[in-house]
Design an enzyme around this catalytic site. Structure first.
Site, PDB file in Angstrom:
ATOM      1  CG  ASP A  53      42.805  45.796  41.166  1.00 19.89           C
ATOM      2  OD1 ASP A  53      41.947  44.977  40.792  1.00 19.89           O
ATOM      3  OD2 ASP A  53      43.739  46.194  40.456  1.00 19.89           O
TER       4      ASP A  53
ATOM      5  CG  ASP B  78      41.539  40.842  38.867  1.00 20.91           C
ATOM      6  OD1 ASP B  78      42.342  41.448  38.159  1.00 20.91           O
ATOM      7  OD2 ASP B  78      41.624  39.627  39.130  1.00 20.91           O
TER       8      ASP B  78
ATOM      9  CD  GLU C 239      41.248  42.285  33.975  1.00 22.19           C
ATOM     10  OE1 GLU C 239      42.319  42.160  33.380  1.00 22.19           O
ATOM     11  OE2 GLU C 239      40.973  41.620  34.994  1.00 22.19           O
TER      12      GLU C 239
ATOM     13  CG  HIS D 266      48.719  45.373  36.253  1.00 19.97           C
ATOM     14  ND1 HIS D 266      47.500  45.930  35.924  1.00 19.97           N
ATOM     15  CD2 HIS D 266      48.441  44.148  36.749  1.00 19.97           C
ATOM     16  CE1 HIS D 266      46.540  45.071  36.221  1.00 19.97           C
ATOM     17  NE2 HIS D 266      47.084  43.980  36.730  1.00 19.97           N
ATOM     18  CG  ASP D 267      47.412  42.346  33.589  1.00 19.10           C
ATOM     19  OD1 ASP D 267      48.234  41.954  34.435  1.00 19.10           O
ATOM     20  OD2 ASP D 267      46.178  42.426  33.816  1.00 19.10           O
TER      21      ASP D 267
END
Ligand code: GLC
Ligand code: CA
Length: 555
Positions: free
Chosen positions: A103, A204, A252, A329-330
């Site tokens: 990440d 991210d 993302e 995870h979101d």
């Protein structure tokens, strides 16, 4: 470009497995997942058959946002282990043929990062301009931007009298990408990781790195997503770092449109391999009927969700590459949000949703526990809130402004809160689900349904969700049509069936998924039954799709 001629690439043929390290496996009895816990479970992942692990952040962090607030990009978070542990994980994974994608969180750092500590130390510090500082306007915030995690996106630094921008929590100050020294530092750090031998980056909120220079009032997204220089900075990143290594890169990109994605993920290779779009998780399909902001509990309807995927599939065909995901995870757990997590339907509907996604064109992502059919948790009160997003929303919407009642917001949390995805991985039926030892409190509590839903039970049951995922992954590896076939939507008016074809040369793959708990008529195979490739019932009856049936043929 004809899809038959589409350039081959390993990252198009791969299936990615996302690990949220804190919740994956605890190796040293402190109740917190760690790197050695991941290493210990590599054989499990090899058995599943995935090609790549995407590791959510493992860098040093004060954990205001669980590692998405980084205080040192070249160190491992104490709770997760050491750099030796990381190197060992990387080597062990590579030995099993599994790649590791890191990440990359570079829209912002932690406020405890040395860069920010310096930047904040005085208005004339060398690094002042590494972050986004503004004078107050009329004694208040420089504009009305609201942070993604509630409240103003600006924080006053009393000592210097200026505000800094933080699109997320106040402990996540935004870097100033317009400053070339910031780009140099980020690109150096990326190169350092690439030289270590990692296999790519998940970037991210990368669509937010170029802010609207007018800093005009308005919704945050409009002014910070897909800003004026974002493509220029990514092209620079490509030239200076990415092009020198063989990497998987996925951005993302909140607020991305299909046209924007054609630039970010262009097949010419000038920026990234692919992006995560948000239309099916944050767009009308999932937010119409929300009570406030992201908070709602209405069930997404098939026509809207299917319409979004169809548009993305057709929109990027031949010009850019899709990523395919249901959850991460979101996001809440896929089977609870889009499927049916009642015990009698959970397994069938989890397999059906997996089929829908994995037979489309693009690179599929599996979020840890998805392959077990793990479900959402239940929130019974504010004492259970862990995630900064939930805590802040509770404070603002229930306590401060009274916009939602406690009961309403808890229902919303049950449906869409991020902590649904962050309960510990359910390994077996022993206390604490085998995530950590019995004598320690796991972070956060395990979902009590671990007695029924866990990896050991799945591995012992040939009809489990696990083996179905294993088969889907294998099909992708064995059949170029699953990777490279062009996409053709079918039955676009149906309220109950999601169907499409994939074409490669003269071969045709036909997919149909029943999104309901009732039997549906389906005439797709009346003329040409084809050969069964996969399905979630042992037999398939002509002309009919049983409740939550998924059926795939090739001819
Ligand atoms: C991304 C991450 C999310 C994090 C946010 C801020 O959306 O996926 O978990 O809170 O960025 O870094
Ligand atoms: Ca641990």
């Amino acid at each position: 470009m004809q899809s038959q001629d589409e350039a081959r690439a390993w990252w198009k043929e791969a299936v990615i497995y996302q690990i949220y390290p804190r919740s994956f496996a605890d190796s040293n009895g402190d109740g917190i997942g760690d790197l050695n816990g991941i290493t210990a479970h590599l054989p499990y992942l090899a058995k599943l058959g995935i090609d790549v692990i995407w590791l959510s952040p493992v860098y040093a962090s004060p954990n205001d946002d669980n590692g998405y607030d980084i205080s040192d990009y070249r160190a491992i978070m104490d709770e997760f282990g050491t750099m030796e542990d990381f190197d060992y994980l990387l080597t062990a994974a590579h030995r099993l043929g599994i790649k590791i994608v890191m990440d990359l969180v570079v829209n912002h750092t932690s406020d405890e990062h040395a860069w920010f500590v310096e930047s904040r130390s005085s208005a004339t510090n060398d690094k002042r301009d590494w972050y986004i500082w503004r004078d107050p306007v009329d004694g208040r915030e420089p504009n009305d931007w609201q942070s993604v995690f509630s409240g103003p996106a600006w924080e006053l630094d009393e000592a210097t009298g200026q505000y800094y921008l933080h699109c997320f929590s106040r402990k996540q100050p935004d870097l100033n990408w317009d400053n070339p020294a910031v780009r140099d530092a980020v690109f150096d750090m990326m190169t350092w990781w690439c030289e270590k031998g990692i296999d790519g980056f998940r970037m991210d909120v990368i669509s937010m790195i170029s802010k609207d220079p007018s800093f005009a009032n308005g919704p945050l997204g409009t002014h910070v997503c897909n800003g004026p220089h974002v493509h220029e900075y990514l092209q620079e990143m490509r030239t200076r770092v990415l092009s020198r290594f063989d990497l998987l890169t996925v951005g993302e990109t909140g607020g991305v449109t299909i046209d924007e994605a054609k630039r970010y993920a262009n097949a010419d290779g000038s920026e990234l391999n692919m992006v995560f779009e948000f239309d099916h998780v944050d767009g009308d399909a999932t937010t119409s009927g929300n009570l406030y902001d992201k908070w709602g509990y209405a069930k997404p309807q098939l026509p809207a969700v299917r319409g979004i995927f169809n548009r993305w599939q057709l929109g990027l065909e031949g010009v850019a590459w899709n990523s395919l995901y249901w959850d991460n995870h979101d996001q809440p757990r896929v089977v609870s949000r889009f499927g049916d997590d009642r015990p009698e339907w959970r397994v069938l509907s989890a397999k059906m949703l997996a089929t829908c996604l994995h037979m489309m064109k693009g690179t599929p992502y599996i979020y840890q526990g998805e392959e077990l059919g793990m479900t959402n948790k239940h929130f019974s009160g504010p004492e259970e809130l862990v995630d900064v997003e939930e805590v802040n929303a509770w404070h603002e919407l229930v306590e401060e402004k009274g916009i939602l009642s406690a009961e309403e917001l808890l229902l919303c949390f049950d449906a869409v809160a991020r902590d649904n995805a962050r309960t510990p991985m359910q390994w077996d039926a022993s206390p604490n689900a085998g995530f950590c030892t019995e004598d320690v409190e796991p972070w956060p509590a395990v979902n009590q349904n671990y007695h029924q839903i866990n990896a050991a039970a799945c591995l012992a049951d040939p009809d489990s969700v696990f083996y179905y995922y294993q088969e889907l992954i294998e099909l992708r590896h064995r059949n170029p049509i699953v990777v490279y076939g062009s996409f053709h939507p079918l039955l676009e008016d149906s309220d109950s069936i999601w169907a499409y074809e994939r074409h490669l040369g003269d071969r045709v793959l036909t997919v149909a998924c029943n999104w309901t708990d009732r039997e549906q008529r389906c005439d797709l195979w009346d003329e040409n039954p084809g050969t069964r490739l996969i399905g979630n019932y042992t037999t398939h009856e002509d002309g009919i799709l049983l409740p939550y049936e998924a059926y795939v043929t090739v001819r």
